[in-house]
Design a protein around this motif. Structure first.
Motif, PDB file in Angstrom:
ATOM      1  N   PHE A 143       5.399   3.477  15.104  1.00 55.53           N
ATOM      2  CA  PHE A 143       5.070   4.671  14.424  1.00 55.53           C
ATOM      3  C   PHE A 143       5.685   5.882  15.115  1.00 55.53           C
ATOM      4  O   PHE A 143       5.133   7.019  14.464  1.00 55.53           O
ATOM      5  N   ALA A 144       6.259   5.883  16.070  1.00 54.59           N
ATOM      6  CA  ALA A 144       6.759   7.014  16.849  1.00 54.59           C
ATOM      7  C   ALA A 144       7.873   7.565  15.908  1.00 54.59           C
ATOM      8  O   ALA A 144       7.489   8.997  15.936  1.00 54.59           O
ATOM      9  N   PHE A 145       8.709   7.099  15.387  1.00 49.92           N
ATOM     10  CA  PHE A 145       9.704   7.819  14.556  1.00 49.92           C
ATOM     11  C   PHE A 145       9.627   7.675  12.933  1.00 49.92           C
ATOM     12  O   PHE A 145       9.868   6.630  12.419  1.00 49.92           O
ATOM     13  N   ASP A 146       8.361   8.273  12.307  1.00 52.45           N
ATOM     14  CA  ASP A 146       7.698   7.809  11.159  1.00 52.45           C
ATOM     15  C   ASP A 146       8.524   8.122  10.006  1.00 52.45           C
ATOM     16  O   ASP A 146       8.194   7.768   8.881  1.00 52.45           O
ATOM     17  N   SER A 147       9.348   9.109  10.090  1.00 50.36           N
ATOM     18  CA  SER A 147      10.185   9.335   8.855  1.00 50.36           C
ATOM     19  C   SER A 147      11.174   8.013   8.356  1.00 50.36           C
ATOM     20  O   SER A 147      11.558   8.217   7.375  1.00 50.36           O
ATOM     21  N   TYR A 148      11.500   6.918   9.562  1.00 47.44           N
ATOM     22  CA  TYR A 148      12.163   6.008   8.952  1.00 47.44           C
ATOM     23  C   TYR A 148      11.292   4.823   8.549  1.00 47.44           C
ATOM     24  O   TYR A 148      11.796   3.616   8.373  1.00 47.44           O
ATOM     25  N   LEU A 149      10.024   5.010   8.443  1.00 43.62           N
ATOM     26  CA  LEU A 149       9.359   4.072   7.879  1.00 43.62           C
ATOM     27  C   LEU A 149       9.223   3.753   6.450  1.00 43.62           C
ATOM     28  O   LEU A 149       9.614   4.787   5.843  1.00 43.62           O
ATOM     29  N   GLU A 150       8.566   2.835   6.178  1.00 40.30           N
ATOM     30  CA  GLU A 150       8.344   2.725   4.539  1.00 40.30           C
ATOM     31  C   GLU A 150       7.272   3.427   4.209  1.00 40.30           C
ATOM     32  O   GLU A 150       6.660   4.147   4.971  1.00 40.30           O
ATOM     33  N   GLU A 151       7.700   3.817   2.889  1.00 37.41           N
ATOM     34  CA  GLU A 151       6.917   5.105   2.133  1.00 37.41           C
ATOM     35  C   GLU A 151       5.191   4.882   2.689  1.00 37.41           C
ATOM     36  O   GLU A 151       4.791   6.071   2.842  1.00 37.41           O
ATOM     37  N   GLU A 152       4.344   4.028   2.526  1.00 39.60           N
ATOM     38  CA  GLU A 152       3.404   3.701   2.832  1.00 39.60           C
ATOM     39  C   GLU A 152       2.655   4.037   4.304  1.00 39.60           C
ATOM     40  O   GLU A 152       1.604   3.933   4.486  1.00 39.60           O
ATOM     41  N   LEU A 153       3.390   4.009   5.053  1.00 36.82           N
ATOM     42  CA  LEU A 153       3.287   4.134   6.615  1.00 36.82           C
ATOM     43  C   LEU A 153       3.429   5.556   7.227  1.00 36.82           C
ATOM     44  O   LEU A 153       4.593   5.926   6.824  1.00 36.82           O
ATOM     45  N   ASN A 154       2.550   5.805   7.606  1.00 31.13           N
ATOM     46  CA  ASN A 154       2.685   7.261   8.315  1.00 31.13           C
ATOM     47  C   ASN A 154       1.495   7.653   9.208  1.00 31.13           C
ATOM     48  O   ASN A 154       0.751   6.550   9.779  1.00 31.13           O
ATOM     49  N   PHE A 155       1.168   8.723   9.837  1.00 27.55           N
ATOM     50  CA  PHE A 155       0.339   8.888  10.842  1.00 27.55           C
ATOM     51  C   PHE A 155      -1.012   8.437  10.393  1.00 27.55           C
ATOM     52  O   PHE A 155      -1.974   7.998  10.926  1.00 27.55           O
ATOM     53  N   LYS A 156      -1.380   8.778   9.070  1.00 31.54           N
ATOM     54  CA  LYS A 156      -2.471   8.293   8.245  1.00 31.54           C
ATOM     55  C   LYS A 156      -2.713   6.839   8.321  1.00 31.54           C
ATOM     56  O   LYS A 156      -4.145   6.551   8.878  1.00 31.54           O
ATOM     57  N   SER A 157      -1.964   6.130   7.879  1.00 32.37           N
ATOM     58  CA  SER A 157      -1.999   4.621   8.089  1.00 32.37           C
ATOM     59  C   SER A 157      -2.232   4.233   9.521  1.00 32.37           C
ATOM     60  O   SER A 157      -2.773   3.144   9.949  1.00 32.37           O
ATOM     61  N   LEU A 158      -1.300   5.063  10.397  1.00 31.73           N
ATOM     62  CA  LEU A 158      -1.754   4.385  11.964  1.00 31.73           C
ATOM     63  C   LEU A 158      -3.139   4.582  12.077  1.00 31.73           C
ATOM     64  O   LEU A 158      -3.701   3.870  12.857  1.00 31.73           O
ATOM     65  N   CYS A 159      -3.830   5.739  11.612  1.00 36.59           N
ATOM     66  CA  CYS A 159      -5.108   6.024  11.926  1.00 36.59           C
ATOM     67  C   CYS A 159      -5.990   4.816  11.575  1.00 36.59           C
ATOM     68  O   CYS A 159      -6.897   4.321  12.417  1.00 36.59           O
ATOM     69  N   LYS A 160      -5.769   4.056  10.526  1.00 38.13           N
ATOM     70  CA  LYS A 160      -6.282   2.963   9.930  1.00 38.13           C
ATOM     71  C   LYS A 160      -6.243   1.923  10.693  1.00 38.13           C
ATOM     72  O   LYS A 160      -6.991   0.933  11.108  1.00 38.13           O
ATOM     73  N   LYS A 161      -4.869   1.643  11.175  1.00 35.19           N
ATOM     74  CA  LYS A 161      -4.497   0.529  12.130  1.00 35.19           C
ATOM     75  C   LYS A 161      -5.103   0.356  13.404  1.00 35.19           C
ATOM     76  O   LYS A 161      -5.474  -0.549  13.634  1.00 35.19           O
ATOM     77  N   ILE A 162      -5.003   1.627  14.084  1.00 42.34           N
ATOM     78  CA  ILE A 162      -5.478   1.702  15.243  1.00 42.34           C
ATOM     79  C   ILE A 162      -7.055   1.330  15.443  1.00 42.34           C
ATOM     80  O   ILE A 162      -7.659   0.909  16.213  1.00 42.34           O
ATOM     81  N   THR A 163      -7.811   1.372  14.246  1.00 39.62           N
ATOM     82  CA  THR A 163      -9.185   1.414  14.173  1.00 39.62           C
ATOM     83  C   THR A 163      -9.519  -0.244  14.144  1.00 39.62           C
ATOM     84  O   THR A 163     -10.630  -0.567  14.759  1.00 39.62           O
ATOM     85  N   VAL A 164      -8.653  -1.110  13.741  1.00 40.65           N
ATOM     86  CA  VAL A 164      -8.848  -2.570  13.950  1.00 40.65           C
ATOM     87  C   VAL A 164      -7.902  -3.115  15.008  1.00 40.65           C
ATOM     88  O   VAL A 164      -7.677  -4.367  14.940  1.00 40.65           O
ATOM     89  N   ASP A 165      -7.098  -2.442  15.789  1.00 38.13           N
ATOM     90  CA  ASP A 165      -6.412  -2.757  17.052  1.00 38.13           C
ATOM     91  C   ASP A 165      -7.167  -3.489  17.959  1.00 38.13           C
ATOM     92  O   ASP A 165      -8.346  -2.943  18.334  1.00 38.13           O
ATOM     93  N   ASN A 166      -6.827  -4.733  18.597  1.00 40.89           N
ATOM     94  CA  ASN A 166      -7.349  -5.368  19.371  1.00 40.89           C
ATOM     95  C   ASN A 166      -7.987  -4.671  20.606  1.00 40.89           C
ATOM     96  O   ASN A 166      -8.979  -4.791  21.190  1.00 40.89           O
ATOM     97  N   ALA A 167      -6.986  -3.802  21.130  1.00 36.68           N
ATOM     98  CA  ALA A 167      -7.387  -3.112  22.167  1.00 36.68           C
ATOM     99  C   ALA A 167      -8.292  -2.016  22.196  1.00 36.68           C
ATOM    100  O   ALA A 167      -9.339  -1.776  22.929  1.00 36.68           O
ATOM    101  N   MET A 168      -8.368  -1.486  20.980  1.00 36.07           N
ATOM    102  CA  MET A 168      -9.162  -0.348  20.553  1.00 36.07           C
ATOM    103  C   MET A 168     -10.722  -1.016  20.262  1.00 36.07           C
ATOM    104  O   MET A 168     -11.761  -0.294  20.555  1.00 36.07           O
ATOM    105  N   LEU A 169     -10.669  -2.272  19.737  1.00 35.32           N
ATOM    106  CA  LEU A 169     -11.858  -2.752  19.256  1.00 35.32           C
ATOM    107  C   LEU A 169     -12.564  -3.009  20.539  1.00 35.32           C
ATOM    108  O   LEU A 169     -13.890  -3.173  20.671  1.00 35.32           O
ATOM    109  N   ARG A 170     -11.893  -3.427  21.733  1.00 31.44           N
ATOM    110  CA  ARG A 170     -12.524  -3.491  23.049  1.00 31.44           C
ATOM    111  C   ARG A 170     -12.843  -2.199  23.700  1.00 31.44           C
ATOM    112  O   ARG A 170     -13.866  -2.102  23.983  1.00 31.44           O
TER     113      ARG A 170
END
Length: 581
Positions: A143-170
């Motif tokens: 997600f670092a260079f997020d202008s090159y990502l697919e349309e639905e992926l951005n900082f907002k979607s990173l916030c969703k994905k970090i919520t269920v990230d294994n390291a964060m869940l621990r």
């Protein structure tokens, strides 16, 4: 004060400023190259699509990677693998095994990985799994260079994905959050640190009473925890997110249902317009929660949070403090921060356009008029900035981390221990909120400087110049080699011009410097101090400046020349000014 585009060529000082803050610093040759570019041209060198992913770290016990293949009894102990991961990550800041034309963008991407780590903090001692740490690191890289990502992926979607990230869940106990017994640790930090924040520090929060933090309330923490309930760590790392192709957490249940997810409606506070989050009936299975419906509820919560103006302002402040300056008053908030937040929102919550706007603005380079609001030297270097920046300036080369992994781990481990001595325990911040320098109001990065830490900074300079090449057999420029490579003989032969040039190369300056010049950014007394450190250590010459000219011009007494240059570089690099960027 708001953003004003800067369109003229950068010049040496601005180019140096940009490279220090984005790629940890650079050789003077690269600074000169960037000096001829406009900011718009320069950032095209920093943001580059289709960069290579780094090769996986190697476990010396098996001479192969362990991240994708998993571990067996043949692998090193868990704490050793964590250490190898950290040393590998630090080494990436020097872009080993990367084609020359991609090095700057690769390093800048790694710097953004570090920024995201300081934002979504974790601690290796709590996570206790090198693979979980690596895959979170890879998520940030994605997600670092997020202008090159697919349309639905951005900082907002990173916030969703970090919520269920294994390291964060621990790390923040998400795995312990179940229906009927919610654990609020992650929901609280998600609101306070990762998304909406608590407003401008030091400003009136317009709180309505106990449990109201100005931007969210205790009710929102409680309801947010219910939204995020029912997830678990996937210790096999086989549950793959289709968007990122990286391992993610799983739901507690049988795979089809999420039986520990709270499936009842959740109502947020008036801070979020009393919004209600309800499971999507089309995603339920016989009325029961499913992995899809549980993730959809997190998406609903994220959407509601990012609909708030304050969320964009909070992320803009975090970026500004990391790359610009820690002090944000209501005037800066109403100007630069609001402009950056607008760019963030207008670009579908991507951070790359925000940084592009900031790095091409006059305010990034100059600030307001006068000496009280100037970008140059406004950030105290973190230990990583100091160590990696100096390594890059002197062209330090680490051993190949694939073919010479033992030598690589020894060298990068030495650098890592020096960084730790200076107060940055990499992936082991003291607080759950992260490293104090990036969040602790009002001192922020001034926490890097204590009597002990400053002593260690000065000691590192001396160690790098005196001992490191001999101890670790690394390739890097000595002071005499640096001068021979980067400074013209007509300047190097003149002691005063040489002092001015070395200061120009290594200190954060916005204007010119010169002896006996009242408009010089460094005072004459300061320049004389460096000159004295350079020439008069042994007081062996009746006329030290003439003696220096003779030795350099005639290429004689190289031992004395080398020692004098070492004293000059130690004087400049151990100065208070060098601690700034």
């Amino acid at each position: 004060m708001a953003l004003t585009p800067l369109t003229e060529p950068l010049g040496f000082n601005r180019a140096s400023h940009l490279l220090r803050r984005t790629v940890f610093g650079a050789t003077v040759a690269l600074v000169n190259e960037f000096a001829a570019l406009t900011p718009q041209q320069a950032i095209q060198r920093l943001f580059m699509d289709e960069l290579p992913d780094p090769e996986l770290p190697i476990d010396p016990a098996t001479a192969t990677e362990w991240i994708e293949s998993g571990t067996t009894d043949a692998n090193s102990e868990g704490f050793e693998l964590e250490s190898y991961f950290l040393r590998w990550q630090l080494g990436l800041y020097l872009a080993p095994k990367v084609p020359e034309e991609q090095k700057l963008a690769f390093i800048f991407r790694e710097r953004l990985v570090f920024f995201l780590h300081t934002h979504f903090t974790t601690k290796k001692s709590v996570v206790g799994n090198s693979r979980a740490l690596y895959f979170q690191n890879a998520l940030f890289r994605k997600f670092a260079f997020d202008s090159y990502l697919e349309e639905e992926l951005n900082f907002k979607s990173l916030c969703k994905k970090i919520t269920v990230d294994n390291a964060m869940l621990r790390f923040l106990d998400g795995r312990l959050n179940v229906k009927g017994n919610p654990n609020e640790n992650y929901a609280r930090e998600f609101l306070e640190l990762y998304t909406i924040g608590r407003g401008l520090e030091g400003a009136d929060k317009d709180s309505q009473g106990e449990g109201d933090y100005g931007t969210f309330t205790e009710q929102d923490v409680q309801e947010g925890a219910r939204v995020m309930s029912g997830f678990d760590i996937d210790n096999t790392f086989s549950n793959i997110d289709p968007d990122t192709e990286l391992p993610t957490g799983s739901v507690k249940g049988n795979g089809q249902t999420a039986n520990q997810h709270d499936n009842d409606p959740k109502t947020l506070s008036y801070r979020f317009g009393d919004a209600t989050i309800t499971p999507d009936p089309d995603l339920l299975l016989n009325g029961n929660a499913t992995p899809e419906s549980a993730l959809d509820e997190i998406q609903q919560l994220v959407d509601i949070i990012f609909d708030q103006t304050e969320t964009g302002l909070h992320i803009a402040r975090k970026l500004y403090r990391f790359f610009g300056y820690h002090e944000i008053n209501e005037s800066v908030q109403a100007g630069i921060i609001t402009d950056l937040a607008t760019v963030f929102r207008d670009n579908d919550f991507r951070i790359q356009p925000v940084l592009e706007a900031f790095f091409t603005s006059r305010e990034f380079y100059e600030g307001a008029a006068g000496v009280t609001d100037d970008s140059y030297g406004s950030i105290i270097k973190s230990p990583i900035d100091l160590v990696i920046g100096q390594a890059r300036s002197f062209e330090l080369e680490l051993p190949d981390y694939i073919d010479e992994y033992e030598a690589f781990y020894e060298a990068s481990g030495t650098l890592l221990s020096r960084i730790d001595d200076m107060g940055l325990a990499f992936y082991e911040p003291y607080e759950v909120a992260g490293y104090s320098a990036y969040h602790q109001f009002p001192i922020y990065h001034r926490s890097w400087i204590t009597t002990t830490y400053l002593t260690q900074r000065y000691a590192f300079v001396q160690y790098l110049n005196f001992n490191m090449m001999n101890d670790l057999q690394l390739n890097m420029l000595s002071p005499i080699e640096y001068v021979e490579k980067f400074i013209d003989d007509s300047i190097a032969s003149n002691a005063r011009l040489l002092v001015e040039e070395v200061c120009r190369h290594f200190l954060p300056l916005s204007n010119s410097i010169a002896f006996e010049d009242n408009s010089s950014e460094l005072t004459n007394e300061r320049l004389l101090y460096f000159l004295d450190a350079f020439l008069n250590t042994f007081a062996i010459d009746e006329n030290p400046e003439e003696a220096w000219n003779f030795r350099w011009t005639n290429n004689v007494d190289r031992e004395t020349v080398s020692r004098q240059l070492l004293d000059l570089f130690n004087g400049v690099l151990q100065s208070p000014e060098y601690q700034l960027m």
